[in-house]
Design a protein around this motif. Structure first.
Motif, short mmCIF file in Angstrom:
data_model
loop_
_atom_site.label_atom_id
_atom_site.label_comp_id
_atom_site.label_asym_id
_atom_site.label_seq_id
_atom_site.Cartn_x
_atom_site.Cartn_y
_atom_site.Cartn_z
N MET A 182 0.83 -1.22 0.00
CA MET A 182 0.00 0.00 0.00
C MET A 182 0.86 1.26 0.00
N LEU A 183 1.94 1.21 -0.75
CA LEU A 183 2.84 2.36 -0.90
C LEU A 183 2.98 2.73 -2.37
N SER A 184 1.91 2.63 -3.11
CA SER A 184 1.99 2.98 -4.53
C SER A 184 2.06 4.49 -4.68
N GLY A 185 2.54 4.93 -5.83
CA GLY A 185 2.67 6.36 -6.08
C GLY A 185 4.09 6.86 -5.93
N TYR A 186 5.00 5.98 -5.62
CA TYR A 186 6.41 6.36 -5.45
C TYR A 186 7.26 5.79 -6.58
N ASP A 187 6.74 5.81 -7.79
CA ASP A 187 7.41 5.18 -8.92
C ASP A 187 8.79 5.77 -9.19
N ASP A 188 8.91 7.07 -9.12
CA ASP A 188 10.22 7.70 -9.36
C ASP A 188 11.24 7.26 -8.32
N PHE A 189 10.82 7.21 -7.07
CA PHE A 189 11.70 6.78 -5.99
C PHE A 189 12.15 5.33 -6.19
N ILE A 190 11.20 4.47 -6.57
CA ILE A 190 11.52 3.06 -6.78
C ILE A 190 12.49 2.90 -7.93
N GLU A 191 12.27 3.63 -9.02
CA GLU A 191 13.17 3.54 -10.16
C GLU A 191 14.58 3.97 -9.79
N HIS A 192 14.70 4.98 -8.94
CA HIS A 192 16.02 5.42 -8.49
C HIS A 192 16.68 4.36 -7.60
N LEU A 193 15.89 3.73 -6.73
CA LEU A 193 16.45 2.67 -5.90
C LEU A 193 16.95 1.50 -6.74
N VAL A 194 16.16 1.09 -7.72
CA VAL A 194 16.55 -0.02 -8.58
C VAL A 194 17.81 0.35 -9.38
N ALA A 195 17.83 1.57 -9.91
CA ALA A 195 19.01 2.01 -10.65
C ALA A 195 20.24 2.02 -9.75
N SER A 196 20.07 2.42 -8.51
CA SER A 196 21.19 2.42 -7.58
C SER A 196 21.68 1.01 -7.31
N ALA A 197 20.75 0.07 -7.18
CA ALA A 197 21.15 -1.33 -6.95
C ALA A 197 21.90 -1.90 -8.13
N PHE A 198 21.60 -1.43 -9.34
CA PHE A 198 22.27 -1.95 -10.53
C PHE A 198 23.55 -1.18 -10.86
N LEU A 199 23.57 0.12 -10.63
CA LEU A 199 24.72 0.93 -11.02
C LEU A 199 25.81 1.00 -9.95
N GLN A 200 25.42 0.78 -8.69
CA GLN A 200 26.38 0.75 -7.59
C GLN A 200 26.16 -0.51 -6.78
N PRO A 201 26.49 -1.68 -7.35
CA PRO A 201 26.11 -2.94 -6.72
C PRO A 201 27.00 -3.40 -5.58
N ALA A 202 28.06 -2.66 -5.27
CA ALA A 202 28.99 -3.11 -4.22
C ALA A 202 28.22 -3.36 -2.93
N PRO A 203 28.51 -4.38 -2.22
CA PRO A 203 29.61 -5.34 -2.28
C PRO A 203 29.31 -6.55 -3.16
N PHE A 204 28.26 -6.51 -3.97
CA PHE A 204 27.88 -7.63 -4.81
C PHE A 204 28.26 -7.36 -6.26
N VAL A 215 26.84 -7.05 -10.33
CA VAL A 215 25.64 -6.48 -10.95
C VAL A 215 24.59 -7.58 -11.09
N PRO A 216 23.35 -7.34 -10.66
CA PRO A 216 22.32 -8.37 -10.79
C PRO A 216 22.08 -8.75 -12.25
N THR A 217 21.84 -10.05 -12.47
CA THR A 217 21.62 -10.52 -13.84
C THR A 217 20.20 -11.00 -14.06
N SER A 218 19.37 -10.97 -13.02
CA SER A 218 17.96 -11.34 -13.19
C SER A 218 17.10 -10.36 -12.40
N PRO A 219 15.85 -10.20 -12.81
CA PRO A 219 14.97 -9.28 -12.08
C PRO A 219 14.78 -9.67 -10.61
N GLN A 220 14.74 -10.97 -10.33
CA GLN A 220 14.53 -11.41 -8.95
C GLN A 220 15.73 -11.03 -8.07
N VAL A 221 16.92 -11.20 -8.59
CA VAL A 221 18.11 -10.81 -7.82
C VAL A 221 18.14 -9.29 -7.65
#
Length: 123
Positions: A79-101, A103-109
């Motif tokens: 019930m936290l819909s409406g934060y699409d821009d924030f979510i996209e930034h979080l996902v981009a951060s997880a992919f562009l700055q993946p340390a200490p892991f 880069v994810p290779t699947s959507p689930q990861v």
């Protein structure tokens, strides 16, 4: 009889507002831009640039789009819909700055990395 309304956008109209918003050296007594100018700047200038950059990254990393969709569905289920821009930034951060892991290779990861980011970030 038909009536049409045309709005013409020219980026130079918003340079003054953008300069006031991004000038961190400004005096505290300097007047802030009004909400209409900020909203117009956000929708006509910043959002298209961010969307284009995210689209470019999604083309380079196909799992980014799927992870973004999974995160949006999860946020909606919480019930936290409406934060699409924030979510996209979080996902981009997880992919562009993946340390200490890696880069994810699947959507689930990617989704798990976003959850890890939410958990591990020092709020």
């Amino acid at each position: 009889e038909a009536v049409f309304r045309v709005q013409i956008f020219h980026p130079h109209e918003h340079f003054e507002v953008a300069g006031r918003v991004t000038n961190f050296q400004a005096q505290a007594s300097a007047p802030l831009p009004n909400d209409d100018d900020l909203d117009r700047l956000r929708t006509l200038w910043w959002r298209p640039r961010v969307c284009a950059a995210l689209h470019g990254h999604a083309l380079q990393m196909p799992a980014l789009a799927g992870a973004s969709k999974l995160c949006k569905q999860w946020m909606a289920s919480q019930m936290l819909s409406g934060y699409d821009d924030f979510i996209e930034h979080l996902v981009a951060s997880a992919f562009l700055q993946p340390a200490p892991f890696e880069v994810p290779t699947s959507p689930q990861v990617g989704f798990c990395r976003v959850l890890w980011l939410l958990d591990a970030f020092d709020w």
